[in-house]
Write an enzyme that holds these catalytic residues in place. Structure first.
Site, PDB file in Angstrom:
ATOM      1  N   CYS A 165       3.672   8.814   3.506  1.00 41.35           N
ATOM      2  CA  CYS A 165       2.862   9.351   4.530  1.00 41.35           C
ATOM      3  C   CYS A 165       3.775   9.450   5.743  1.00 41.35           C
ATOM      4  O   CYS A 165       3.096  10.199   6.817  1.00 41.35           O
ATOM      5  CB  CYS A 165       1.589   8.346   4.608  1.00 41.35           C
ATOM      6  SG  CYS A 165       0.853   8.271   3.247  1.00 41.35           S
ATOM      7  N   HIS A 305      -1.551   5.909  13.151  1.00 44.21           N
ATOM      8  CA  HIS A 305      -1.616   6.134  11.906  1.00 44.21           C
ATOM      9  C   HIS A 305      -2.900   5.802  11.325  1.00 44.21           C
ATOM     10  O   HIS A 305      -3.446   6.807  10.801  1.00 44.21           O
ATOM     11  CB  HIS A 305      -0.748   5.292  10.952  1.00 44.21           C
ATOM     12  CG  HIS A 305      -0.529   5.492   9.461  1.00 44.21           C
ATOM     13  ND1 HIS A 305      -0.233   6.725   8.977  1.00 44.21           N
ATOM     14  CD2 HIS A 305      -0.743   4.714   8.353  1.00 44.21           C
ATOM     15  CE1 HIS A 305      -0.147   6.645   7.691  1.00 44.21           C
ATOM     16  NE2 HIS A 305      -0.663   5.488   7.468  1.00 44.21           N
ATOM     17  N   GLU A 316      -1.349  -2.302  12.210  1.00 44.92           N
ATOM     18  CA  GLU A 316      -0.981  -1.453  13.448  1.00 44.92           C
ATOM     19  C   GLU A 316      -1.232  -1.675  14.650  1.00 44.92           C
ATOM     20  O   GLU A 316      -0.496  -1.694  15.593  1.00 44.92           O
ATOM     21  CB  GLU A 316      -1.364   0.102  13.087  1.00 44.92           C
ATOM     22  CG  GLU A 316      -0.785   1.040  14.036  1.00 44.92           C
ATOM     23  CD  GLU A 316      -1.050   2.639  13.633  1.00 44.92           C
ATOM     24  OE1 GLU A 316      -0.474   3.310  14.169  1.00 44.92           O
ATOM     25  OE2 GLU A 316      -2.132   2.566  12.861  1.00 44.92           O
ATOM     26  N   LYS A 337      -7.311  11.001  12.007  1.00 44.95           N
ATOM     27  CA  LYS A 337      -7.545  10.810  10.267  1.00 44.95           C
ATOM     28  C   LYS A 337      -9.022  10.866  10.223  1.00 44.95           C
ATOM     29  O   LYS A 337      -9.713  11.017   9.177  1.00 44.95           O
ATOM     30  CB  LYS A 337      -6.963   9.716   9.641  1.00 44.95           C
ATOM     31  CG  LYS A 337      -5.316   9.985   9.493  1.00 44.95           C
ATOM     32  CD  LYS A 337      -4.886   9.138   8.753  1.00 44.95           C
ATOM     33  CE  LYS A 337      -3.304   9.310   8.562  1.00 44.95           C
ATOM     34  NZ  LYS A 337      -2.505   9.057   9.660  1.00 44.95           N
ATOM     35  N   HIS A 342      -6.825  11.603   5.231  1.00 41.99           N
ATOM     36  CA  HIS A 342      -5.203  11.557   5.295  1.00 41.99           C
ATOM     37  C   HIS A 342      -4.660  12.390   4.489  1.00 41.99           C
ATOM     38  O   HIS A 342      -4.797  12.668   3.365  1.00 41.99           O
ATOM     39  CB  HIS A 342      -5.054  10.065   4.691  1.00 41.99           C
ATOM     40  CG  HIS A 342      -3.875   9.541   4.748  1.00 41.99           C
ATOM     41  ND1 HIS A 342      -2.813  10.231   5.486  1.00 41.99           N
ATOM     42  CD2 HIS A 342      -3.279   8.346   4.549  1.00 41.99           C
ATOM     43  CE1 HIS A 342      -1.476   9.569   5.434  1.00 41.99           C
ATOM     44  NE2 HIS A 342      -2.051   8.282   4.856  1.00 41.99           N
ATOM     45  N   PHE A 403       3.629   4.540   1.915  1.00 38.27           N
ATOM     46  CA  PHE A 403       4.033   3.560   0.815  1.00 38.27           C
ATOM     47  C   PHE A 403       5.413   3.343   0.504  1.00 38.27           C
ATOM     48  O   PHE A 403       6.241   4.258   0.608  1.00 38.27           O
ATOM     49  CB  PHE A 403       3.290   4.175  -0.628  1.00 38.27           C
ATOM     50  CG  PHE A 403       1.793   3.988  -0.537  1.00 38.27           C
ATOM     51  CD1 PHE A 403       1.135   2.977   0.334  1.00 38.27           C
ATOM     52  CD2 PHE A 403       1.075   4.532  -1.681  1.00 38.27           C
ATOM     53  CE1 PHE A 403      -0.115   3.326   0.224  1.00 38.27           C
ATOM     54  CE2 PHE A 403      -0.278   4.483  -1.634  1.00 38.27           C
ATOM     55  CZ  PHE A 403      -1.172   3.581  -0.735  1.00 38.27           C
TER      56      PHE A 403
END
Length: 417
Positions: A165, A305, A316, A337, A342, A403
């Site tokens: 991502c 994010h 975050e 998002k 996403h 990831f």
């Protein structure tokens, strides 16, 4: 060595809430949700039956049926958003040195639909290796920048960044560095993703990563809400034209913003979970600020994010607390998002576009779908819940975490000659 200045001269977008930059921006500031029940395959047996799909995209009409069949959707999306960005930037490549124009493109997964279709067809057969001759060149993650360069005759650096991502944030940072080091005049950069299919939804369901709010898809993406239950899958593409300042001025280009810096880091913790103390996220934000020669006091807006997962959102915010301190209370943060879902490898690009347009228009896109405060979050933080907010915006930061513990953060500033 004196670095070259790098500016943004063109934008293109294909998103679940709009198929052009203008439509996308209107969707953002009006708090439109792109989530709905999936139409592209039968979800009867799936835990999650909804996603943020691209709507009204006609690949055959855009590319012609013959050419469209040779390209995975993630490449179709890349070419579509890039065509808009090229037009927006007013580019006539016949008048430019194309050996100094490159393409760096991000995708977290690449041609998943192509891979799925070919393997399913093989499994249904008698074991004979009957594969489409376009199987491999349709599937590989690096093929999108290849097709962009072929279409426009661009012979500069050309490759794909793959960091889940964070992929398209990495593509922007690599492009930025090539230009400021004087290795190129311009880059077409961004990312695309197309994972809304049986393998993509089924795979993320198996990880318990997706929201399962099937009774109310439009409100399922709930970053920072107490009742968030996972991210909503999205698809699409974002293209950003990055250009050396003097090159842009020489051709009379309009300038959206200046890219000031980018940071990269690793969590070095877990293959999917973020570090519980947000160490990698804090490190990457500090790295971006240092690269841009800025301090937390300079930032007005952070496009976070913010995926709407129970684990990711708190880490975050902890990192932002650590980095910004009391400056956190005067800035806006928001997660777009909540509207787009996403977009994985394309997320960084479409969120950078949102950040650039926030600079240009003096409007912060909201974090929609907020219903219940989470006591884990400081109530003094301005999450820009539910409604866009007007304010002066001079410098923005946009985060992407992937990831594998990949982190990348980019910073843009209002252009000043």
């Amino acid at each position: 060595m004196e670095f070259k200045r790098v500016v943004v001269t063109g934008l293109g977008a294909l998103t679940p809430i709009g198929n052009t930059v203008s439509e996308y921006w209107n969707g953002l500031i009006n708090g439109v949700s792109g989530a709905a029940l999936i139409k592209s395959f039968d979800t009867e047996k799936f835990k999650t039956k909804f996603a943020c799909e691209v709507k009204g995209f006609d690949a055959d009409g855009f590319l012609g049926r013959k050419d469209a069949r040779k390209l995975d959707p993630f490449v179709q999306y890349a070419l579509f958003s890039t065509e808009e960005a090229v037009k927006d930037a007013g580019l006539d490549f016949t008048k430019l040195d194309t050996s100094r124009i490159g393409v760096i493109w991000g995708s977290g997964i690449g041609g998943l639909k192509t891979f799925l279709d070919e393997v399913v067809n093989f499994a249904k057969g008698d074991g004979s290796p009957r594969f489409n001759p376009f199987f491999i060149p349709k599937m590989i993650a690096d093929i999108a920048p290849g097709h962009i360069s072929i279409k426009y005759g661009l012979r500069g650096p050309n490759f794909s960044t793959v960091s889940a991502c964070a992929s398209s944030n990495n593509s922007l940072i690599d492009s930025f560095n090539y230009i400021r080091l004087g290795k190129a005049n311009m880059f077409i950069s961004g990312g695309s993703e197309a994972i809304i299919n049986e393998a993509g939804i089924g795979g993320f369901n198996a990880m318990h990563a997706l929201s399962t709010r099937n009774d109310d898809p439009a409100t399922a993406s709930r970053p920072f809400d107490l009742d968030r239950d996972g991210f909503v899958a999205g698809e699409g593409a974002g293209t950003i034209i990055l250009e050396e300042l003097e090159h842009a001025k020489a051709r009379g280009a309009k300038i959206y913003a200046e890219m000031m810096g980018g940071g990269m880091s690793a969590d070095a913790y877990h293959m999917t979970a973020p570090h519980p103390d947000g160490l990698g996220a804090a490190l990457v934000m500090r790295a971006a600020l240092e690269d841009a020669n800025l301090t937390p006091a300079d930032i007005d807006y952070v496009n976070v994010h913010g995926t709407s997962t129970p684990i990711g959102d708190p880490q975050e915010i902890k990192a932002i607390h650590d980095v910004f301190g009391d400056d956190l209370y005067r800035i806006n943060i928001s997660s777009t998002k909540s509207m787009t879902g996403h977009l994985l490898g394309a997320a960084g690009a479409v969120e950078a576009i949102a950040s650039i347009l926030a600079l240009k228009n003096g409007i912060i896109p909201p974090t929609i779908n907020h219903f219940t405060d989470d006591p884990a979050f400081d109530p003094k933080i301005n999450f820009t819940f539910n409604t866009a907010q007007k304010r002066e915006v001079r410098i923005v930061q946009s985060n992407g975490f992937g990831f594998g513990g990949h982190n990348a953060s980019v910073i843009f500033k209002k252009y000043e000659d």
